[in-house]
Design a protein around this motif. Sequence first.
Motif, PDB file in Angstrom:
ATOM      1  N   THR A 123      28.893   9.209 -52.087  1.00 18.06           N
ATOM      2  CA  THR A 123      28.425   9.813 -50.834  1.00 18.06           C
ATOM      3  C   THR A 123      27.125   9.136 -50.381  1.00 18.06           C
ATOM      4  N   GLY A 124      27.004   8.923 -49.086  1.00 17.40           N
ATOM      5  CA  GLY A 124      25.771   8.350 -48.541  1.00 17.40           C
ATOM      6  C   GLY A 124      24.580   9.227 -48.935  1.00 17.40           C
ATOM      7  N   PHE A 125      23.422   8.597 -49.228  1.00 21.38           N
ATOM      8  CA  PHE A 125      22.309   9.376 -49.785  1.00 21.38           C
ATOM      9  C   PHE A 125      21.799  10.451 -48.820  1.00 21.38           C
ATOM     10  N   ARG A 126      22.035  10.237 -47.511  1.00 17.94           N
ATOM     11  CA  ARG A 126      21.606  11.264 -46.541  1.00 17.94           C
ATOM     12  C   ARG A 126      22.371  12.561 -46.731  1.00 17.94           C
ATOM     13  N   TRP A 127      23.555  12.481 -47.357  1.00 11.34           N
ATOM     14  CA  TRP A 127      24.425  13.661 -47.470  1.00 11.34           C
ATOM     15  C   TRP A 127      24.533  14.153 -48.905  1.00 11.34           C
ATOM     16  N   PHE A 128      23.695  13.611 -49.738  1.00 15.41           N
ATOM     17  CA  PHE A 128      23.732  13.881 -51.174  1.00 15.41           C
ATOM     18  C   PHE A 128      23.639  15.387 -51.488  1.00 15.41           C
ATOM     19  N   PHE A 129      22.802  16.082 -50.722  1.00 11.79           N
ATOM     20  CA  PHE A 129      22.504  17.490 -51.031  1.00 11.79           C
ATOM     21  C   PHE A 129      23.428  18.447 -50.276  1.00 11.79           C
ATOM     22  N   ILE A 130      24.290  17.901 -49.440  1.00 16.19           N
ATOM     23  CA  ILE A 130      25.104  18.767 -48.564  1.00 16.19           C
ATOM     24  C   ILE A 130      26.411  19.194 -49.221  1.00 16.19           C
ATOM     25  N   SER A 131      26.749  20.426 -49.012  1.00 14.15           N
ATOM     26  CA  SER A 131      28.114  20.890 -49.308  1.00 14.15           C
ATOM     27  C   SER A 131      28.447  21.883 -48.201  1.00 14.15           C
ATOM     28  N   SER A 132      29.720  22.180 -48.046  1.00 10.88           N
ATOM     29  CA  SER A 132      30.102  23.143 -47.013  1.00 10.88           C
ATOM     30  C   SER A 132      29.441  24.496 -47.286  1.00 10.88           C
ATOM     31  N   SER A 133      29.374  24.882 -48.562  1.00 18.26           N
ATOM     32  CA  SER A 133      28.794  26.197 -48.899  1.00 18.26           C
ATOM     33  C   SER A 133      27.313  26.281 -48.565  1.00 18.26           C
ATOM     34  N   ILE A 134      26.575  25.209 -48.875  1.00 12.53           N
ATOM     35  CA  ILE A 134      25.129  25.263 -48.648  1.00 12.53           C
ATOM     36  C   ILE A 134      24.841  25.302 -47.141  1.00 12.53           C
ATOM     37  N   VAL A 135      25.676  24.620 -46.368  1.00 12.69           N
ATOM     38  CA  VAL A 135      25.536  24.638 -44.913  1.00 12.69           C
ATOM     39  C   VAL A 135      25.814  26.056 -44.391  1.00 12.69           C
ATOM     40  N   LYS A 136      26.885  26.680 -44.917  1.00 13.51           N
ATOM     41  CA  LYS A 136      27.231  28.042 -44.463  1.00 13.51           C
ATOM     42  C   LYS A 136      26.127  29.030 -44.848  1.00 13.51           C
ATOM     43  N   GLU A 137      25.596  28.839 -46.060  1.00 16.89           N
ATOM     44  CA  GLU A 137      24.542  29.756 -46.516  1.00 16.89           C
ATOM     45  C   GLU A 137      23.310  29.643 -45.615  1.00 16.89           C
ATOM     46  N   ALA A 138      22.898  28.401 -45.352  1.00 16.70           N
ATOM     47  CA  ALA A 138      21.714  28.203 -44.500  1.00 16.70           C
ATOM     48  C   ALA A 138      21.964  28.780 -43.108  1.00 16.70           C
ATOM     49  N   ALA A 139      23.148  28.494 -42.545  1.00 18.55           N
ATOM     50  CA  ALA A 139      23.459  28.976 -41.193  1.00 18.55           C
ATOM     51  C   ALA A 139      23.507  30.500 -41.156  1.00 18.55           C
ATOM     52  N   SER A 140      24.056  31.103 -42.201  1.00 21.62           N
ATOM     53  CA  SER A 140      24.206  32.566 -42.215  1.00 21.62           C
ATOM     54  C   SER A 140      22.844  33.262 -42.244  1.00 21.62           C
ATOM     55  N   LEU A 141      21.832  32.522 -42.761  1.00 22.66           N
ATOM     56  CA  LEU A 141      20.490  33.113 -42.845  1.00 22.66           C
ATOM     57  C   LEU A 141      19.585  32.660 -41.695  1.00 22.66           C
ATOM     58  N   GLY A 142      20.223  31.990 -40.722  1.00 19.70           N
ATOM     59  CA  GLY A 142      19.467  31.597 -39.525  1.00 19.70           C
ATOM     60  C   GLY A 142      18.783  30.246 -39.625  1.00 19.70           C
ATOM     61  N   GLY A 143      19.039  29.500 -40.706  1.00 19.86           N
ATOM     62  CA  GLY A 143      18.435  28.169 -40.850  1.00 19.86           C
ATOM     63  C   GLY A 143      19.147  27.158 -39.966  1.00 19.86           C
ATOM     64  N   SER A 144      18.412  26.154 -39.517  1.00 20.17           N
ATOM     65  CA  SER A 144      19.035  25.145 -38.660  1.00 20.17           C
ATOM     66  C   SER A 144      19.785  24.122 -39.506  1.00 20.17           C
ATOM     67  N   VAL A 145      21.050  23.978 -39.199  1.00 22.23           N
ATOM     68  CA  VAL A 145      21.871  22.997 -39.931  1.00 22.23           C
ATOM     69  C   VAL A 145      22.198  21.815 -39.015  1.00 22.23           C
ATOM     70  N   LYS A 146      21.431  21.687 -37.959  1.00 23.26           N
ATOM     71  CA  LYS A 146      21.639  20.571 -37.024  1.00 23.26           C
ATOM     72  C   LYS A 146      21.451  19.250 -37.778  1.00 23.26           C
ATOM     73  N   GLY A 147      22.350  18.327 -37.535  1.00 19.85           N
ATOM     74  CA  GLY A 147      22.251  17.036 -38.211  1.00 19.85           C
ATOM     75  C   GLY A 147      22.994  16.989 -39.534  1.00 19.85           C
ATOM     76  N   MET A 148      23.369  18.170 -40.045  1.00 19.00           N
ATOM     77  CA  MET A 148      24.134  18.190 -41.304  1.00 19.00           C
ATOM     78  C   MET A 148      25.636  18.240 -41.022  1.00 19.00           C
ATOM     79  N   VAL A 149      25.939  18.801 -39.860  1.00 22.80           N
ATOM     80  CA  VAL A 149      27.350  18.939 -39.461  1.00 22.80           C
ATOM     81  C   VAL A 149      27.518  18.366 -38.057  1.00 22.80           C
TER      82      VAL A 149
END
Length: 166
Positions: A123-149
Amino acid sequence: MKTAVYPGSFDPITNGHVDIITRGLKIFDKIIVLIAHNPEKKSLFPVEERMEMIREVIKEHEKDHQRVKVDYAPGLLVDYVRNSGANVILKGLRAVSDFEYEFQMTLINRRLNRDIETVFLMTGFRWFFISSSIVKEAASLGGSVKGMVPDIVYQRLQQKYGFSAS
Ligand code: COA
């Protein structure tokens, strides 16, 4: 013609997945992005919506989008690969923590069908920390996931969780 099947839950597709598809198209003539069933997971988006998002994202991001097909299969991955005429499974590998699970999956798939090989792209290093779950968790708590998806996915997450654009 070399066809690879890129399986996953894609709940939802992230920029890390898009990166694997883009790079995979440099190696393979055709990629089938396959929503497969992972019994361990409860999904946020229904299969149809996940497929629709992937199709839109590929159309927008890939000038070679005709070489990408999106499909769904509820059964065994190797059966789908065989029936589709492909003999390669394409997967992305992020951290060392992915390795054990992916190794096990690769070995069981090879045990089930010896003609199918699994190919991994780091995986490209920019996406190393990303998973679908972590994106959903951040979004569900109001965090900005812009640029990750991709933007289309961002908008759908916004609708689901009702956070404001930022
Ligand atoms: N960038 C960003 N994130 C990535 C990524 C990348 N390049 N590659 C993987 N990920 C993420 C995924 O989004 C996923 O996140 P999540 O756990 O939060 O949903 C996580 O890393 C794990 O990905 P993966 O290992 O691909 O799991 P998956 O659930 O997406 O896919 C299946 C697993 C569906 C491919 C697997 O269960 C399967 O093959 N099922 C069919 C039945 C079968 O044949 N089983 C095997 C034989 S018994």
